[in-house]
Design an enzyme around this catalytic site. Structure first.
Site, PDB file in Angstrom:
ATOM      1  N   ALA D  54      52.551  70.769  28.793  1.00  0.00           N
ATOM      2  CA  ALA D  54      52.169  72.039  28.150  1.00  0.00           C
ATOM      3  C   ALA D  54      51.906  72.850  29.075  1.00  0.00           C
ATOM      4  O   ALA D  54      51.252  72.387  30.188  1.00  0.00           O
ATOM      5  CB  ALA D  54      51.191  71.965  27.035  1.00  0.00           C
ATOM      6  N   GLU D  55      52.213  73.948  29.142  1.00  0.00           N
ATOM      7  CA  GLU D  55      51.912  75.120  30.103  1.00  0.00           C
ATOM      8  C   GLU D  55      50.470  75.161  30.739  1.00  0.00           C
ATOM      9  O   GLU D  55      50.200  75.599  31.580  1.00  0.00           O
ATOM     10  CB  GLU D  55      52.240  76.529  29.564  1.00  0.00           C
ATOM     11  CG  GLU D  55      53.715  76.736  29.228  1.00  0.00           C
ATOM     12  CD  GLU D  55      54.109  76.542  27.971  1.00  0.00           C
ATOM     13  OE1 GLU D  55      53.536  75.442  27.458  1.00  0.00           O
ATOM     14  OE2 GLU D  55      54.811  77.454  27.210  1.00  0.00           O
ATOM     15  N   ASN D  56      49.506  75.060  29.836  1.00  0.00           N
ATOM     16  CA  ASN D  56      48.195  75.066  29.782  1.00  0.00           C
ATOM     17  C   ASN D  56      47.484  74.010  30.491  1.00  0.00           C
ATOM     18  O   ASN D  56      46.563  74.068  30.925  1.00  0.00           O
ATOM     19  CB  ASN D  56      47.428  75.291  28.726  1.00  0.00           C
ATOM     20  CG  ASN D  56      47.463  74.010  27.681  1.00  0.00           C
ATOM     21  OD1 ASN D  56      48.133  73.216  27.758  1.00  0.00           O
ATOM     22  ND2 ASN D  56      46.809  73.870  26.942  1.00  0.00           N
ATOM     23  N   GLY D  57      48.521  72.906  31.212  1.00  0.00           N
ATOM     24  CA  GLY D  57      47.953  72.024  32.260  1.00  0.00           C
ATOM     25  C   GLY D  57      47.804  70.386  31.756  1.00  0.00           C
ATOM     26  O   GLY D  57      47.412  69.858  32.373  1.00  0.00           O
ATOM     27  N   SER D  96      50.545  73.668  37.170  1.00  0.00           N
ATOM     28  CA  SER D  96      51.281  73.517  35.940  1.00  0.00           C
ATOM     29  C   SER D  96      52.698  74.444  36.131  1.00  0.00           C
ATOM     30  O   SER D  96      53.865  73.734  35.829  1.00  0.00           O
ATOM     31  CB  SER D  96      50.647  73.890  34.682  1.00  0.00           C
ATOM     32  OG  SER D  96      51.526  73.662  33.436  1.00  0.00           O
TER      33      SER D  96
END
Lengths: 229, 217, 217, 229
Positions: D54-57, D96
């Site tokens: 996910a983009e948030n890491g 990320s």
């Protein structure tokens, strides 16, 4: 008894290291290059809270551990064993140079092959003779808030402080200060100012040992190393 | 999941003429087993991207000594006489890159950025022939991304997903190089079961790692 | 070494009109105490650089609701009706930046790079008016560095040197924003004695942190 | 008994999620967007070793934990609680997007407002109406190795698959595949190819529901969802 020390007879490298140590402010982040700059940390009080950083990602380096307690995973930028002070951290090379180039490093102290009257440092190659490479020096000189060159004044009888570098320079940025065993010099817009002379060194001796034209205004004090540790 | 492979398999995998990133800083954090295996296999014409030439016995040293390296791209070669000598003899091409620029070029190559805009090197020999870009009134040197066929990485711990941790200053170029090569090979000091490395302790996610080296028993 | 300060002291420190980076992702990893303190202090005309507008009750939401924000720079505002409404009413300027570009612009601002060369946004509205740079035959958008007066950071653990750790996906923008502001203020979940956080676990070295927030007893 | 399922009566979103799941290869790194794309993971066998990013890491996200076992430090890009699979890791936002933009992400599955015959996706704003912002979508569409758009074929009776997007596009890059409940479509140099029809859907029905001109060559098979889980 500090005032009994005869600084005029002190090892030139120690004079330089002590004088540079006087430039270091409490609670700052400092990078010391190989050679004379490394000696500077010996002359700082640990209570000052100075953190030493190295290009290889150490933030908060301490002295070499006792024999038998070194670890090959903890070294300085020269590959020598170091210790971690309380509150130390280790970061990767991209982060390390992010600190350096990003203006987070308060001071870097570097050795030099030549510095000129414009404050340009040359310390990474002697064309046709020896090419060590710049390592992190170009980033350090370009990015640190303050840059001090710490070096012996002359090499093989030749002044290392020249009017214009003939060796390839390390950065177009002007260094902040030059400290040798003979003098403290500051490059400014109007020339290379002589700020202090070495212990027992006369202004005339500095001028004679220096190729670069110096700006000498007023009385030039002698380095006061009496408070150094 | 990765089955660990042997040093011999790595030596077979890397062809003569390959472009290789080698991690480490003065030999600290270098995958010494892989270096030794490549030197023993007598590889030829390698281009090696590495921070420094270390010393003859460590880091990239043994590869240079064994004559495996055609071109060296790095920031420092001052304490390896072999490199100085071979460079003067015309047997080794050397491209010097400022250290911060080197790591950032590798990061750009690994993260899909088009290059690096840095003040480092402006007004020096390093800037010759390179374009500059002006941004908000300041001038920067445009340095191109670096990638390699193989990245050879040294890790502290590794699991069978390929997650890597590094230790202290042995971290250096490892996590960045792991982003920037077609094939990433890690030589860990230990392999641990999957799920044992806490997610926040992973410095290189296993998705970046293609092969891990089996440790000698 | 840092003496921890109070939320009230932070609110006093940050003037109206300040340019502020606020960490967090949909409110996860946001320093909620600082946000609340600024909202309660009735700050005006802040420019906030933050990944997303989160929801009205979390992330930057309470600051927007309290009318503290003049300009929002971020990547997503889709689930905060306050932001949509104030934007339409002309009370809030919104500058949308692709998320990967946003974090890289902040990193550039924090690490002395002149900008970001990215393929993201080429051929879209985002590219309008921006220069492009060609590198090795490919075209990239040149995006400028971002910095702020203050970075407001949420950490898991902190020591009195200012070293920070983050937890899982609450990491997000925190370590990058900690590089890119004149004053960095961290709100940790706990403060631990110096020397307790292992060097390899530190994600933001204390040298980057100016102030840490005292926790309520 | 799989072959007893009547896929023609299946929820359209589930049809899409199942068909997209068939595109996912073992041991790959996959990013699923909010909405229909999120459903895709329900239709994958865990033994495939797919890692969800996910983009948030988050790298290696698993399902939402049972009630009472969630943790606000572990969420997906929509802010929903997730779990960590064995071998999961967490990284910062710069890392990320380094994965995303650097070509390390094998597949991204995204929702769309429109896709056009050239394969351009529009999914971040409706000028004058609603501006959610692009979040990570522009980086995902530009950087992932493969981009699949997963969406309902029409909105309010209008085809979302248009000849040319009138909404602002997300990337100049062509998406790899479009999966709706009515069709699987592939944008190529010579136009938008109809590869498959939905369960019980005729080619004529797809054409009627689609504004974009379709390339239809040979017999068009129906989606075979019989092997999906």
């Amino acid at each position: 008894m500090k005032d009994l020390i005869d600084f005029t007879k002190m090892d030139p490298k120690e004079i330089i290291a002590r004088r540079v140590a006087m430039e270091i402010k409490p609670k700052t982040l400092v990078n010391l290059g190989i050679g004379i700059p490394t000696l500077v940390s010996d002359h700082l009080d640990e209570s000052m809270g100075v953190f030493f950083q190295a290009e290889n990602g150490a933030v908060g380096m301490g002295h070499r551990p006792p024999e038998g307690m070194t670890d090959r995973h903890l070294t300085d930028a020269g590959g020598s064993f170091v210790s971690a002070v309380p509150g130390a951290s280790t970061i990767d090379s991209a982060f390390s140079f992010g600190l350096i180039r990003g203006g987070h490093l308060d001071l870097t102290v570097l050795g030099g092959l030549q510095v000129d009257a414009q404050g340009h440092l040359a310390n990474w190659m002697i064309p046709g003779k020896f090419v060590p490479g710049m390592g992190g020096a170009m980033d350090l000189v370009t990015g640190a808030k303050k840059v001090i060159v710490a070096m012996i004044h002359t090499a093989k009888g030749q002044s290392k402080i020249v009017q214009t570098c003939d060796l390839p320079v390390t950065s177009q940025r002007r260094v902040s200060l030059i400290v040798t065993e003979l003098a403290v010099l500051e490059p400014r817009d109007d020339g290379l100012h002589l700020l202090e002379t070495g212990p027992g060194v006369s202004v005339e001796e500095v001028v004679a040992a220096t190729e670069a034209k110096l700006v000498i205004s007023g009385d030039i004090p002698e380095m006061d190393l009496s408070q150094t540790v | 999941m990765h089955l660990a492979i042997s040093l011999e398999e790595v030596a077979e995998m890397i062809p003569d003429g390959a472009r290789v990133m080698l991690s480490g800083f003065m030999g600290v954090g270098t995958p010494d087993g892989i270096v030794r295996a490549l030197a023993e296999a007598g590889k030829k014409d390698l281009t090696v991207i590495v921070n420094d030439a270390a010393r003859p016995h460590c880091g990239v040293g043994p590869l240079v000594k064994a004559g495996c390296v055609k071109k060296f791209i790095g920031s420092h070669i001052g304490v390896n006489p072999d490199v100085q000598e071979k460079m003067r003899a015309g047997e080794l091409q050397v491209e010097l890159v400022p250290q911060g620029t080197l790591v950032e070029r590798i990061r750009a190559g690994g993260t899909g950025l088009g290059g690096v805009l840095t003040p480092t090197g402006l007004g020096t020999l390093i800037a010759e022939g390179k374009p500059t870009v002006e941004v908000e009134g300041k001038t920067y040197l445009l340095e191109t991304p670096l990638r390699a066929d193989f990245a050879l990485i040294a890790a502290r711990s590794c699991d069978y997903v390929g997650n890597l941790t590094y230790m202290l200053t042995a971290t250096n170029f490892n996590p960045i190089m792991a982003l920037a090569a077609d094939v990433v090979i890690a030589e860990p000091e230990e392999i641990v079961p999957v799920g044992v490395i806490p997610p926040d302790a992973v410095k290189t996610p296993g998705v970046l790692v293609d092969h891990v080296i089996k440790r000698a028993a």
